[in-house]
Design a protein around this motif. Structure first.
Motif, PDB file in Angstrom:
ATOM      1  N   LYS A  71      46.201  -2.244   3.616  1.00  0.00           N
ATOM      2  CA  LYS A  71      46.800  -1.755   2.376  1.00  0.00           C
ATOM      3  C   LYS A  71      46.540  -2.712   1.224  1.00  0.00           C
ATOM      4  CE  LYS A  71      50.521   0.904   4.560  1.00  0.00           C
ATOM      5  NZ  LYS A  71      52.001   1.068   4.671  1.00  0.00           N
ATOM      6  N   THR A  72      46.645  -4.003   1.506  1.00  0.00           N
ATOM      7  CA  THR A  72      46.416  -5.011   0.460  1.00  0.00           C
ATOM      8  C   THR A  72      44.979  -4.974  -0.025  1.00  0.00           C
ATOM      9  OG1 THR A  72      48.118  -6.457   1.403  1.00  0.00           O
ATOM     10  CG2 THR A  72      46.522  -7.473  -0.086  1.00  0.00           C
ATOM     11  N   ILE A  73      44.023  -4.934   0.913  1.00  0.00           N
ATOM     12  CA  ILE A  73      42.609  -4.973   0.552  1.00  0.00           C
ATOM     13  C   ILE A  73      42.187  -3.687  -0.161  1.00  0.00           C
ATOM     14  CG2 ILE A  73      40.272  -5.022   1.485  1.00  0.00           C
ATOM     15  CD1 ILE A  73      41.645  -7.719   1.346  1.00  0.00           C
ATOM     16  N   ILE A  74      42.657  -2.540   0.338  1.00  0.00           N
ATOM     17  CA  ILE A  74      42.306  -1.274  -0.308  1.00  0.00           C
ATOM     18  C   ILE A  74      42.852  -1.233  -1.731  1.00  0.00           C
ATOM     19  CG2 ILE A  74      42.682   1.225  -0.258  1.00  0.00           C
ATOM     20  CD1 ILE A  74      42.637   1.051   2.800  1.00  0.00           C
ATOM     21  N   GLY A  75      44.123  -1.625  -1.885  1.00  0.00           N
ATOM     22  CA  GLY A  75      44.710  -1.652  -3.225  1.00  0.00           C
ATOM     23  C   GLY A  75      43.994  -2.611  -4.147  1.00  0.00           C
ATOM     24  N   PHE A  76      43.623  -3.773  -3.607  1.00  0.00           N
ATOM     25  CA  PHE A  76      42.905  -4.772  -4.388  1.00  0.00           C
ATOM     26  C   PHE A  76      41.544  -4.253  -4.835  1.00  0.00           C
ATOM     27  CE2 PHE A  76      39.817  -8.341  -4.191  1.00  0.00           C
ATOM     28  CZ  PHE A  76      40.256  -9.050  -5.288  1.00  0.00           C
ATOM     29  N   GLY A  77      40.820  -3.623  -3.905  1.00  0.00           N
ATOM     30  CA  GLY A  77      39.503  -3.098  -4.243  1.00  0.00           C
ATOM     31  C   GLY A  77      39.571  -1.987  -5.272  1.00  0.00           C
ATOM     32  N   ILE A  78      40.517  -1.076  -5.110  1.00  0.00           N
ATOM     33  CA  ILE A  78      40.659   0.021  -6.068  1.00  0.00           C
ATOM     34  C   ILE A  78      41.057  -0.504  -7.442  1.00  0.00           C
ATOM     35  CG2 ILE A  78      42.020   2.072  -6.634  1.00  0.00           C
ATOM     36  CD1 ILE A  78      42.133   2.690  -3.644  1.00  0.00           C
ATOM     37  N   LEU A  79      41.967  -1.487  -7.464  1.00  0.00           N
ATOM     38  CA  LEU A  79      42.392  -2.063  -8.742  1.00  0.00           C
ATOM     39  C   LEU A  79      41.217  -2.685  -9.482  1.00  0.00           C
ATOM     40  CD1 LEU A  79      44.658  -2.902 -10.723  1.00  0.00           C
ATOM     41  CD2 LEU A  79      44.911  -5.001  -9.368  1.00  0.00           C
ATOM     42  N   ASN A  80      40.375  -3.413  -8.769  1.00  0.00           N
ATOM     43  CA  ASN A  80      39.204  -4.016  -9.409  1.00  0.00           C
ATOM     44  C   ASN A  80      38.242  -2.960  -9.931  1.00  0.00           C
ATOM     45  OD1 ASN A  80      38.873  -7.135  -9.279  1.00  0.00           O
ATOM     46  ND2 ASN A  80      39.858  -6.603  -7.359  1.00  0.00           N
ATOM     47  N   GLY A  81      38.045  -1.894  -9.144  1.00  0.00           N
ATOM     48  CA  GLY A  81      37.177  -0.813  -9.606  1.00  0.00           C
ATOM     49  C   GLY A  81      37.723  -0.152 -10.860  1.00  0.00           C
ATOM     50  N   ILE A  82      39.032   0.074 -10.890  1.00  0.00           N
ATOM     51  CA  ILE A  82      39.661   0.689 -12.058  1.00  0.00           C
ATOM     52  C   ILE A  82      39.541  -0.212 -13.279  1.00  0.00           C
ATOM     53  CG2 ILE A  82      41.888   1.392 -13.035  1.00  0.00           C
ATOM     54  CD1 ILE A  82      42.639   2.433 -10.264  1.00  0.00           C
ATOM     55  N   SER A  83      39.704  -1.529 -13.079  1.00  0.00           N
ATOM     56  CA  SER A  83      39.614  -2.448 -14.223  1.00  0.00           C
ATOM     57  C   SER A  83      38.217  -2.435 -14.835  1.00  0.00           C
ATOM     58  CB  SER A  83      39.994  -3.875 -13.793  1.00  0.00           C
ATOM     59  OG  SER A  83      39.016  -4.442 -12.948  1.00  0.00           O
ATOM     60  N   ILE A  84      37.185  -2.302 -13.990  1.00  0.00           N
ATOM     61  CA  ILE A  84      35.809  -2.198 -14.501  1.00  0.00           C
ATOM     62  C   ILE A  84      35.655  -0.931 -15.327  1.00  0.00           C
ATOM     63  CG2 ILE A  84      33.388  -1.928 -13.857  1.00  0.00           C
ATOM     64  CD1 ILE A  84      33.982  -3.644 -11.375  1.00  0.00           C
TER      65      ILE A  84
END
Length: 352
Positions: A71-84
């Motif tokens: 959950k942490t890694i998926i949320g982290f990855g999605i957040l970074n993608g959204i920020s881009i």
């Protein structure tokens, strides 16, 4: 021991600067000269190639994988993608000058969030050095400031998501005791998937072109492959630099890259260059020198306290991540530097 750590950090900084400047030059040729303007989609390809490269390195036992909370890694990855995506949207809906202001706002926002969330303190000397740096970069890069409500809102969300993702990277590495390589390997697929899904739609919206209908010549394909290969070094060094320093230090290094890129643009692409640019770059370099010097001084003052055998005191005061001293810390996903040209041309894999 300390000398070895400083050498390692200096090497990471050098790799970050060289690879970032290289990818900016490559992507500027790709976008400005050859007309391939799909920045978000290109970033998803960068992350996919980075993951594949790390997977090969894992099979060769060059590093060990470490399972993390999904959950942490998926949320982290999605957040970074959204920020881009938000940064690219911010560039698309704002003037280039206002977008530069958005990037400048990341440092004070990061400082504020770290102070609020982790009660981290920054000395007045560090704050002064950062202020000189930001003022210099602003003088060198900010020109027009055309504001609009939607663009300002997108910029606000872009700054917040970028700062939170950097702070999360620091927190994840410390909490789960993972290296920058392990975190990059774990999070890359989710970042790439997020951008691969939203990239074509976002690029189509900003450019009125279809990435899948684009005419790919052999020259364009060569530059795309070259850009993807360089991005492996960019992404790795980005995680490495912030893993050895801090989110704020990463942003400081990013502005150093911006100054270097301005100089390369003048030399290689005959971009306009004025005394204002020169003055701004000199002020920015002064701010970076002061920041590094004050960080070194404050870390030297903390060293005896940290090495005391019977006392384990939580050290406060001063920016923990100096440009030349290693600490346990953070990482940050594929940042970008805006390639000059139309307002929608952006690639966070380059940033600093």
């Amino acid at each position: 021991m300390v000398d070895g750590r400083m050498a390692g950090t200096a090497a990471a900084l050098g790799l970050s600067v060289v690879s970032s400047v290289s990818i900016v030059v490559c992507n500027k040729a790709l976008m400005s000269t050859l007309g391939f303007v799909f920045a978000t989609t290109l970033t998803s390809w960068h992350l996919l190639v980075t993951f594949c490269s790390l997977h090969v390195a894992l099979q060769m036992k060059l590093f060990e994988n470490k399972d993390l909370d999904p959950k942490t890694i998926i949320g982290f990855g999605i957040l970074n993608g959204i920020s881009i995506g938000l940064l690219n949207l911010s560039l698309g809906f704002n003037s280039i000058g206002f977008y530069q202001v958005t990037k400048l706002a990341i440092i004070p926002c990061t400082v504020s969030l770290e102070t609020i969330l982790f009660r981290k303190t920054f000395s007045r000397r560090i704050q002064m050095a950062l202020a000189v740096l930001l003022f210099g970069v602003g003088v060198a890069t900010v020109t027009d400031l055309q504001l609009n409500r939607l663009g300002s809102l997108l910029s606000l969300f872009a700054v917040l998501t970028t700062c939170i993702s950097q702070i999360m990277t620091n927190f994840i590495q410390k909490k789960f005791k993972v290296s920058s390589t392990q975190l990059l390997y774990q999070s890359c697929p989710y970042q790439a998937l997020t951008l691969f899904i939203i990239g074509p739609f976002l690029d189509g919206f900003l450019t009125n072109q279809n990435v899948f209908a684009f005419k790919y010549t052999s020259e364009i394909l060569v530059f795309i492959v070259l850009s993807c290969l360089i991005s492996v070094s960019v992404n790795f060094s980005t995680f490495l630099v912030i893993g050895k320093t801090s989110p704020v230090t990463y942003q400081v290094v990013g502005h150093l890259k911006t100054c270097i890129i301005l100089g390369f643009g003048y030399v290689l692409f005959n971009d306009p260059f004025s005394w204002r640019n020169i003055l701004g770059i000199l002020l920015a370099l002064l701010g970076m020198i002061l920041y590094s010097f004050f960080c070194l001084m404050e870390n030297k003052q903390k060293a005896p306290e940290l090495s005391a055998p019977f006392f384990h005191t939580k050290v406060k005061g001063g920016e923990a991540g100096t440009l030349l001293l290693v600490q346990n810390g953070s990482a940050k996903v594929a940042d970008g530097v805006v390639t000059e040209g139309p307002m929608w041309r952006s690639n966070r894999d380059l940033d600093a």
